[in-house]
Design a protein around this motif. Structure first.
Motif, PDB file in Angstrom:
ATOM      1  N   GLN A 185       0.831  -1.209   0.000  1.00 36.20           N
ATOM      2  CA  GLN A 185       0.000   0.000   0.000  1.00 36.20           C
ATOM      3  C   GLN A 185       0.864   1.257   0.000  1.00 36.20           C
ATOM      4  O   GLN A 185       0.537   2.251  -0.658  1.00 36.20           O
ATOM      5  CB  GLN A 185      -0.935  -0.024   1.209  1.00 36.20           C
ATOM      6  CG  GLN A 185      -2.015  -1.093   1.116  1.00 36.20           C
ATOM      7  CD  GLN A 185      -2.655  -1.411   2.451  1.00 36.20           C
ATOM      8  OE1 GLN A 185      -2.375  -0.760   3.472  1.00 36.20           O
ATOM      9  NE2 GLN A 185      -3.522  -2.409   2.472  1.00 36.20           N
ATOM     10  N   ILE A 186       1.990   1.220   0.728  1.00 42.06           N
ATOM     11  CA  ILE A 186       2.919   2.350   0.734  1.00 42.06           C
ATOM     12  C   ILE A 186       3.554   2.526  -0.645  1.00 42.06           C
ATOM     13  O   ILE A 186       3.628   3.637  -1.177  1.00 42.06           O
ATOM     14  CB  ILE A 186       4.003   2.136   1.811  1.00 42.06           C
ATOM     15  CG1 ILE A 186       3.402   2.315   3.216  1.00 42.06           C
ATOM     16  CG2 ILE A 186       5.170   3.098   1.604  1.00 42.06           C
ATOM     17  CD1 ILE A 186       4.345   1.934   4.337  1.00 42.06           C
ATOM     18  N   LEU A 187       4.020   1.434  -1.236  1.00 36.38           N
ATOM     19  CA  LEU A 187       4.609   1.505  -2.572  1.00 36.38           C
ATOM     20  C   LEU A 187       3.579   1.993  -3.584  1.00 36.38           C
ATOM     21  O   LEU A 187       3.902   2.769  -4.497  1.00 36.38           O
ATOM     22  CB  LEU A 187       5.155   0.145  -2.989  1.00 36.38           C
ATOM     23  CG  LEU A 187       6.286  -0.442  -2.129  1.00 36.38           C
ATOM     24  CD1 LEU A 187       6.796  -1.746  -2.748  1.00 36.38           C
ATOM     25  CD2 LEU A 187       7.432   0.544  -1.956  1.00 36.38           C
ATOM     26  N   GLY A 188       2.334   1.552  -3.424  1.00 35.78           N
ATOM     27  CA  GLY A 188       1.269   1.989  -4.316  1.00 35.78           C
ATOM     28  C   GLY A 188       1.005   3.481  -4.207  1.00 35.78           C
ATOM     29  O   GLY A 188       0.772   4.157  -5.221  1.00 35.78           O
ATOM     30  N   GLN A 189       1.071   4.019  -2.988  1.00 34.37           N
ATOM     31  CA  GLN A 189       0.886   5.457  -2.816  1.00 34.37           C
ATOM     32  C   GLN A 189       2.012   6.240  -3.490  1.00 34.37           C
ATOM     33  O   GLN A 189       1.771   7.258  -4.146  1.00 34.37           O
ATOM     34  CB  GLN A 189       0.815   5.824  -1.334  1.00 34.37           C
ATOM     35  CG  GLN A 189       0.552   7.304  -1.093  1.00 34.37           C
ATOM     36  CD  GLN A 189       0.471   7.660   0.379  1.00 34.37           C
ATOM     37  OE1 GLN A 189       0.474   6.789   1.257  1.00 34.37           O
ATOM     38  NE2 GLN A 189       0.404   8.950   0.673  1.00 34.37           N
ATOM     39  N   ALA A 190       3.253   5.766  -3.336  1.00 35.58           N
ATOM     40  CA  ALA A 190       4.388   6.432  -3.985  1.00 35.58           C
ATOM     41  C   ALA A 190       4.243   6.378  -5.506  1.00 35.58           C
ATOM     42  O   ALA A 190       4.552   7.356  -6.203  1.00 35.58           O
ATOM     43  CB  ALA A 190       5.701   5.786  -3.540  1.00 35.58           C
ATOM     44  N   LEU A 191       3.773   5.256  -6.036  1.00 34.27           N
ATOM     45  CA  LEU A 191       3.554   5.149  -7.485  1.00 34.27           C
ATOM     46  C   LEU A 191       2.507   6.154  -7.955  1.00 34.27           C
ATOM     47  O   LEU A 191       2.646   6.763  -9.019  1.00 34.27           O
ATOM     48  CB  LEU A 191       3.128   3.726  -7.853  1.00 34.27           C
ATOM     49  CG  LEU A 191       4.218   2.649  -7.836  1.00 34.27           C
ATOM     50  CD1 LEU A 191       3.603   1.263  -8.009  1.00 34.27           C
ATOM     51  CD2 LEU A 191       5.253   2.908  -8.933  1.00 34.27           C
ATOM     52  N   ASP A 192       1.456   6.345  -7.177  1.00 36.53           N
ATOM     53  CA  ASP A 192       0.416   7.313  -7.537  1.00 36.53           C
ATOM     54  C   ASP A 192       0.980   8.737  -7.579  1.00 36.53           C
ATOM     55  O   ASP A 192       0.624   9.533  -8.452  1.00 36.53           O
ATOM     56  CB  ASP A 192      -0.740   7.243  -6.539  1.00 36.53           C
ATOM     57  CG  ASP A 192      -1.554   5.963  -6.678  1.00 36.53           C
ATOM     58  OD1 ASP A 192      -1.471   5.325  -7.744  1.00 36.53           O
ATOM     59  OD2 ASP A 192      -2.261   5.599  -5.716  1.00 36.53           O
ATOM     60  N   ILE A 193       1.858   9.062  -6.607  1.00 35.92           N
ATOM     61  CA  ILE A 193       2.468  10.396  -6.584  1.00 35.92           C
ATOM     62  C   ILE A 193       3.354  10.595  -7.810  1.00 35.92           C
ATOM     63  O   ILE A 193       3.322  11.649  -8.465  1.00 35.92           O
ATOM     64  CB  ILE A 193       3.277  10.592  -5.281  1.00 35.92           C
ATOM     65  CG1 ILE A 193       2.341  10.610  -4.074  1.00 35.92           C
ATOM     66  CG2 ILE A 193       4.083  11.893  -5.343  1.00 35.92           C
ATOM     67  CD1 ILE A 193       3.064  10.611  -2.738  1.00 35.92           C
ATOM     68  N   ILE A 194       4.161   9.572  -8.131  1.00 39.68           N
ATOM     69  CA  ILE A 194       5.041   9.673  -9.295  1.00 39.68           C
ATOM     70  C   ILE A 194       4.221   9.812 -10.576  1.00 39.68           C
ATOM     71  O   ILE A 194       4.565  10.607 -11.470  1.00 39.68           O
ATOM     72  CB  ILE A 194       5.980   8.451  -9.370  1.00 39.68           C
ATOM     73  CG1 ILE A 194       6.965   8.470  -8.193  1.00 39.68           C
ATOM     74  CG2 ILE A 194       6.733   8.428 -10.697  1.00 39.68           C
ATOM     75  CD1 ILE A 194       7.838   7.244  -8.105  1.00 39.68           C
ATOM     76  N   GLU A 195       3.121   9.052 -10.670  1.00 41.80           N
ATOM     77  CA  GLU A 195       2.261   9.163 -11.854  1.00 41.80           C
ATOM     78  C   GLU A 195       1.775  10.605 -12.032  1.00 41.80           C
ATOM     79  O   GLU A 195       1.792  11.158 -13.133  1.00 41.80           O
ATOM     80  CB  GLU A 195       1.061   8.231 -11.716  1.00 41.80           C
ATOM     81  CG  GLU A 195       0.083   8.344 -12.877  1.00 41.80           C
ATOM     82  CD  GLU A 195      -1.284   7.762 -12.544  1.00 41.80           C
ATOM     83  OE1 GLU A 195      -2.183   7.871 -13.399  1.00 41.80           O
ATOM     84  OE2 GLU A 195      -1.464   7.231 -11.430  1.00 41.80           O
ATOM     85  N   HIS A 196       1.360  11.222 -10.927  1.00 39.35           N
ATOM     86  CA  HIS A 196       0.832  12.586 -11.010  1.00 39.35           C
ATOM     87  C   HIS A 196       1.924  13.595 -11.375  1.00 39.35           C
ATOM     88  O   HIS A 196       1.709  14.487 -12.203  1.00 39.35           O
ATOM     89  CB  HIS A 196       0.200  12.971  -9.675  1.00 39.35           C
ATOM     90  CG  HIS A 196      -0.271  14.388  -9.627  1.00 39.35           C
ATOM     91  ND1 HIS A 196      -1.455  14.809 -10.194  1.00 39.35           N
ATOM     92  CD2 HIS A 196       0.308  15.508  -9.101  1.00 39.35           C
ATOM     93  CE1 HIS A 196      -1.592  16.108 -10.029  1.00 39.35           C
ATOM     94  NE2 HIS A 196      -0.543  16.558  -9.354  1.00 39.35           N
ATOM     95  N   LEU A 197       3.111  13.449 -10.760  1.00 40.69           N
ATOM     96  CA  LEU A 197       4.159  14.452 -10.927  1.00 40.69           C
ATOM     97  C   LEU A 197       5.008  14.249 -12.178  1.00 40.69           C
ATOM     98  O   LEU A 197       5.777  15.136 -12.542  1.00 40.69           O
ATOM     99  CB  LEU A 197       5.066  14.475  -9.691  1.00 40.69           C
ATOM    100  CG  LEU A 197       4.407  14.915  -8.378  1.00 40.69           C
ATOM    101  CD1 LEU A 197       5.415  14.918  -7.246  1.00 40.69           C
ATOM    102  CD2 LEU A 197       3.776  16.295  -8.512  1.00 40.69           C
ATOM    103  N   SER A 198       4.905  13.086 -12.818  1.00 43.82           N
ATOM    104  CA  SER A 198       5.756  12.824 -13.990  1.00 43.82           C
ATOM    105  C   SER A 198       5.028  13.009 -15.314  1.00 43.82           C
ATOM    106  O   SER A 198       5.577  12.704 -16.367  1.00 43.82           O
ATOM    107  CB  SER A 198       6.316  11.397 -13.919  1.00 43.82           C
ATOM    108  OG  SER A 198       5.269  10.448 -14.016  1.00 43.82           O
ATOM    109  N   LYS A 199       3.805  13.520 -15.276  1.00 45.66           N
ATOM    110  CA  LYS A 199       3.073  13.730 -16.522  1.00 45.66           C
ATOM    111  C   LYS A 199       3.848  14.673 -17.432  1.00 45.66           C
ATOM    112  O   LYS A 199       4.348  15.705 -17.009  1.00 45.66           O
ATOM    113  CB  LYS A 199       1.691  14.305 -16.232  1.00 45.66           C
ATOM    114  CG  LYS A 199       0.731  13.290 -15.616  1.00 45.66           C
ATOM    115  CD  LYS A 199      -0.639  13.888 -15.368  1.00 45.66           C
ATOM    116  CE  LYS A 199      -1.575  12.837 -14.776  1.00 45.66           C
ATOM    117  NZ  LYS A 199      -2.912  13.402 -14.470  1.00 45.66           N
ATOM    118  N   GLY A 200       3.946  14.293 -18.697  1.00 47.63           N
ATOM    119  CA  GLY A 200       4.681  15.101 -19.653  1.00 47.63           C
ATOM    120  C   GLY A 200       6.134  14.713 -19.794  1.00 47.63           C
ATOM    121  O   GLY A 200       6.851  15.276 -20.611  1.00 47.63           O
TER     122      GLY A 200
END
Length: 414
Positions: A185-200
């Motif tokens: 769940q922690i790794l999943g949260q970090a993945l969600d943050i990276i998805e949001h911040l790495s757009k583009g």
């Protein structure tokens, strides 16, 4: 080459609103972040931001600001100089093993975006992909809910409330053994943050690929206390690096800061602390390599006054006796002498540690070691001395290790 919406600045520099894509909304977001951290990161002016001694990277509302160290305040702010100082910062982070950054050199920094956030993000994605390839672990955890068969502990009050009519179900708390546990769940949260911040960026598609291979887990909002609940075992050992990076990303992510709409991630390091830790580690490595009986200590504190303690940055001992005291200062004094405050500090260190020599160590564009000068005393007792050393942080770091090791050894032999 940096991608669009990226800015590189130096510590203690000024970034004006309207410069290089830095807009008023970014300024307002940084002011909120600064207030959240007791105003230690920046000095705010009416038309921009003056950065302090903190270096690293901030991403806010689509804009990435990378803050780099710099010794020479008059050095031009060309792309070549910024690339040079970025390498210095990365090397210092590698040596000091801030969250085990020794792997950072394997990150792909040759693509369109080479700022620190992308390096951390790519490293994290590589770690998660490795875990997926090795096989993600399952763990036991407790789950409460309605089930068709009675198992575990019957939650009587909830059972009566929910199943008075539908008697075919049972509200129970029971153990489940699968991949939807706290670590994932922690790794999943970090993945969600990276998805949001790495757009583009090129990392966005890679992050989406990792998410597709990652199991579906419950969404959580982890905090400092969440990470303290992770139990360590032989099975979870391969996860330590990924969890360390996830902790850095999650705890420094500030969504909707101060009820605003900004999404912000700030990874900042105090250059004073980073420089001190870097020199300490290099000295320890030099002493170990030469095996000359010199022991290097950090954080060696002593009582000073009414519960107040003092400590020099580094103490060198041989056969149990103090042979040199070092205090590191991240500031350029190429055109001046040490401050009176710094010299007083070294005098006190010599007195309290009964040392004969101390050394103020500064960053510079060249390596040098000036003569030791004695502190003038009105008594006839033998006075102790203080020296001034400068280290070129732009040299190859192998040469820097040799310089520190050989010079310090020569000082002690005198």
């Amino acid at each position: 080459m940096l991608r669009r919406n990226s800015i590189q600045v130096f510590e203690h520099s000024f970034l004006a609103i309207g410069e290089s894509g830095f807009e008023k909304r970014h300024f307002e977001a940084l002011s909120k972040l600064n207030a959240l951290h007791n105003y230690q990161y920046f000095d705010l002016k009416h038309n921009g931001v003056v950065f302090k001694q903190f270096v690293g990277v901030i991403q806010v509302d689509g804009l990435t600001i990378e803050i780099l160290p710099k010794v020479d305040r008059y050095e031009s702010e060309t792309s070549a100089n910024k690339t040079k100082w970025q390498k210095v910062l990365i090397e210092m982070l590698k040596v000091t093993k801030r969250l085990k950054i020794q792997q950072i050199g394997h990150a792909n920094v040759s693509r369109q975006s080479i700022h620190l956030l992308d390096i951390y993000f790519e490293w994290f994605l590589s770690e998660v992909q490795l875990l997926i390839h090795q096989g993600l672990i399952k763990q036991y955890y407790k789950q409460t809910g309605n089930v068709k068969a009675l198992k575990g502990k019957l939650e009587f009050a909830s059972h009566i409330n929910k199943n008075l009519v539908h008697k075919e179900s049972f509200c129970t708390t029971h153990e489940v053994y699968d991949k939807d546990h706290l670590i994932h769940q922690i790794l999943g949260q970090a993945l969600d943050i990276i998805e949001h911040l790495s757009k583009g960026s090129y990392l966005y598609s890679r992050c989406k690929t990792v998410q597709l291979d990652f199991p579906e887990v419950k969404t959580i909002n982890a905090n400092e206390n969440t990470f303290s609940k992770i139990s360590k075992s032989r099975k979870t050992a391969p996860y330590e690096t990924a969890i360390s990076i996830a902790r850095l990303i999650i705890l420094n992510y500030a969504p909707n800061i101060s009820s605003g709409s900004e999404k912000m991630l700030a990874l900042l390091f105090d250059m004073n602390s980073l420089w001190e830790e870097y020199v300490l580690i290099k000295l320890k490595q030099a002493a170990q390599k030469r095996n000359n009986g010199i022991e290097v200590y950090g954080q060696d504190s002593k009582a000073f006054w009414n519960g107040v303690t003092i400590r020099p940055d580094i103490v060198l001992k041989k056969n149990g006796e103090v042979v040199l005291i070092i205090d590191t200062k991240w500031k350029n004094i190429d055109q001046s002498k040490p401050s009176t405050h710094d010299l007083r500090q070294m005098y006190v260190y010599n007195e309290y540690w009964t040392g004969k020599r101390s050394l103020l160590l500064y960053p510079s564009n060249e390596n040098s070691l000036e003569s030791f000068y004695g502190f003038e005393k009105i008594t006839k007792n033998e006075h102790h001395q203080c020296g001034l050393g400068k280290i070129s942080v732009l040299n190859s770091f192998g040469q820097l290790d040799d310089f520190i090791g050989s010079k310090i050894v020569d000082i002690i032999k005198d």
